[in-house]
Design a protein around this motif. Structure first.
Motif, mmCIF file in Angstrom:
data_model
loop_
_atom_site.group_PDB
_atom_site.id
_atom_site.type_symbol
_atom_site.label_atom_id
_atom_site.label_comp_id
_atom_site.label_asym_id
_atom_site.label_seq_id
_atom_site.Cartn_x
_atom_site.Cartn_y
_atom_site.Cartn_z
ATOM 1 N N LYS A 165 19.228 93.335 105.211
ATOM 2 C CA LYS A 165 19.851 94.657 105.027
ATOM 3 C C LYS A 165 21.359 94.544 104.794
ATOM 4 N N SER A 178 23.519 95.849 101.552
ATOM 5 C CA SER A 178 24.605 96.831 101.565
ATOM 6 C C SER A 178 25.877 96.241 100.953
ATOM 7 N N ASP A 202 21.366 101.417 97.464
ATOM 8 C CA ASP A 202 20.132 101.294 98.252
ATOM 9 C C ASP A 202 18.991 100.563 97.538
#
Lengths: 348, 288
Positions: free
Chosen positions: B45, B49, B81
């Protein structure tokens, strides 16, 4: 002062090195001289030229990039995840008795794989783990032309130790600290010294056996010459006999093109990189069917231009060591020297 | 000099640029009968980002056990995203991609290659000329420019395909047509009942558009034969080779300038490209 190691003591040295290293040394196999793992019971052959170059010691013909494995999640069996795994260990190796042109080849590949831009971690590891004991060339062959491209049969920049045949033995010149670590004191302390002038004399002998140099330098002028000749019809004439077999690229100490393929076995497998050859039509074939180098003359032109033009532009070096293997092994008798001589003006 | 080049260069896990990051497919869209778009998200993640790229940069996507291929990232650089790729079923890898469903895991090495110099294009009139799947690399740049609309002057998109069914990104096209601040010209090769826009090959439509080369930049991508004739039309309209950009495709393996196959003369499409001006291409050997 260099030591002189007699022929009959070489085995003692090799046995000593083999205790701590994988020692790769020229030897006869199936009627060919090849570079292979040293084994005490096998004869070594430092007299002949190996069929292929020593580049496989730093750039193996096939090499695993990583392994992959698909696994089901324990908590959620419908969820499958892949795991990648690399290996970090490469064997400590000694390339023993390789000629200066093969050392030059490894140096040239280093310029591509480990200089500017992206660095190849697999090559880098293998190069760092490799020590080179070069052997000055005693019998240049008809196809040899190292002096033409700025090389020397008796000097080997990039090697850790240089051996020069003197009388019934070899003068041992240690060139680097890595080389010093390969010298077993208890063996070498007992050896006689050899005079530097004697070594030099022996070194000059081989150079005299080579053809008068047609010096090609890695200059912008050389690079331009081939770009100018790009559309020349001479390429068709010069390469009409070529069979696209690719032996010139496999035997070449500087050819470094590769392909990447996945090998699959059930839920696991590995991603491999393998030598490829710009001589093969499939090398540039696109999924659409388009092929920018469909004709054999275009592929051959790319190979020569890469070595004598593009590598000068991109890496400031000539991509050829003059080892002559492509000339010796070509089944169609194509002689790179003739093409280069025709298209590149002499610089000195 | 900014440090873009460093920022937008693929490092890879453990500094190994051959190792991909793992990602999962979160959505699959059928664009045309043989073209699908895939939205993917990196498993990591934090990496996702922080992921940044410039319009025109490419990715090596892999399916483990099948292989790797090069695709342009066609989502907007400001979309944080997901990353989007559009893939035409053509060979082994692309066919395997077409069989994927949401949730499938893939490998991704990105960003690779250079990009469209969008800062240099600021304050200028922009012409996009796309054909078929050639809209993919243009899409990123279009979305980027639309997000910073005030920085660019007139924007004209000329896009064509064989039939209405072969137009990619129909939702985007409808959005762009609804906007009053850009000009969109759609064309198909042959007349089809119900088609209310232009009919004719893209180069012909470019010729008819009477484009003004002054303070303008043209960016084109599509089948090589289309590019060839678009170039002729643009030059006829007065565009200079250095005003025209395109992005090239070549068979690639490493994407790092090492494996050797994607060169045009001394330039490697994977690291020196894929974006070139026609002035740059004219200086290279004729090996397209």
């Amino acid at each position: 002062m260099p030591k002189l190691i007699p022929q009959n003591k070489l085995k003692d040295w090799l046995d000593n090195l083999a205790q701590t290293h994988e020692v790769w040394v020229p030897q006869d196999q199936d009627g060919m001289c090849v570079i292979d793992l040293y084994q005490a019971e096998r004869e070594i052959n430092l007299e002949s030229r190996t069929r292929f170059s020593a580049k496989e010691l730093v750039f193996p013909q096939t090499e695993r990039l990583f392994k992959y494995k698909y696994e089901k999640d324990k908590d959620n069996p419908e969820h499958v995840s892949v795991k990648l795994q690399t290996e970090n260990n490469v064997p400590k190796r000694v390339a023993f008795g390789i000629p200066p042109c093969d050392v030059a080849g490894i140096e040239i590949i280093s310029k591509v794989f480990d200089d500017k831009g992206y660095k190849d971690p697999y090559f880098k590891k293998r190069r760092e783990a490799l020590s080179i004991v070069a052997l000055g060339c005693q019998h240049p062959e008809n196809a040899c032309f190292c002096t033409t491209v700025g090389g020397s049969p008796s000097k080997a920049p990039g090697a850790d130790i240089l051996l020069t045949p003197v009388g019934d033995g070899y003068a041992v010149e240690v060139l680097t600290a890595k080389g010093q670590a390969l010298i077993p004191n208890d063996l070498f302390d007992k050896l006689a010294d050899v005079d530097a002038p004697d070594v030099e004399k022996a070194q000059q002998k081989a150079g005299k056996l080579l053809p008068a140099p047609m010096v090609i330098s890695p200059s912008a002028q050389t690079a331009q010459a081939l770009l100018k000749a790009f559309a020349s019809p001479y390429w068709n004439e010069a390469t009409a006999a070529c069979l696209s077999c690719g032996i010139c690229t496999f035997a070449c100490p500087t050819c470094h093109c590769f392909t990447i393929v996945d090998e699959k076995c059930g839920r696991c497998g590995e991603r491999m990189r393998c030598w490829d050859a710009c001589m093969f039509p499939l090398y540039t074939l696109e999924a659409s069917g388009h092929n920018p180098r469909l004709a054999q003359s275009q592929r051959y032109r790319n190979r020569i231009s890469h070595k004598y033009s593009y590598m000068i532009t991109n890496n400031n070096i000539l991509g050829c060591t003059g080892c002559g293997r492509c000339i010796k092994l070509c089944p169609a008798g194509i002689d790179l020297r003739r093409i280069v001589e025709k298209l590149i003006p002499k610089s000195e | 000099m900014c440090d873009c080049a460093k920022k937008h260069k693929y490092q890879g896990p453990d500094d190994n640029p051959y190792l991909p990051y793992l990602a999962r497919v979160i959505s699959v869209t059928l664009e045309t009968p043989n073209i699908k778009s895939f939205q993917v998200v990196l498993d990591d993640k934090e990496k996702m980002s922080q992921f940044s790229f410039e319009p025109g940069q490419v990715a090596q996507l892999s399916l483990f056990g099948v292989g790797e291929s090069t695709f342009v990232i066609n989502s907007a650089p400001h979309t944080k995203d997901y990353l989007q790729f559009t893939i035409m079923r053509a060979g082994e890898v692309t066919s395997a991609f077409h069989d994927l469903s949401v949730g499938a895991q893939i490998g991704i090495r990105a960003p690779l290659g250079n990009w469209f110099p969008c800062q240099e294009m600021e304050g200028r009139n922009i012409v996009f000329v796309g054909g078929g799947l050639g809209l993919a690399p243009l899409r990123t740049l279009i979305l980027h420019m639309l997000a910073h609309r005030e920085k660019y002057k007139d924007i004209h998109i000329i896009y064509g395909s064989r039939t209405p069914n072969d137009l990619c990104y129909s939702k985007d096209l409808a959005d762009w047509q609804r906007r009053g601040d850009i000009h969109v010209t759609l064309t198909i090769d042959r007349e089809v009942p119900g088609w209310e826009y232009k009919v004719g090959f893209v180069p012909v439509v470019v010729g008819e558009a009477k484009l003004n080369p002054e303070n303008a930049v043209a960016i084109t991508c599509g089948p090589p034969i289309m590019i060839k004739f678009v170039l002729i039309e643009l030059e006829k309209a007065g565009f200079k080779p250095e005003q025209i950009y395109t992005t090239l495709e070549r068979r690639m393996k490493c994407g790092l300038g090492l494996c050797g196959r994607c060169n045009i003369g001394p330039k490697y499409v994977c690291i020196d490209g894929p974006v070139f001006t026609f002035a740059q291409l004219k200086a290279l050997p004729d090996e397209l």
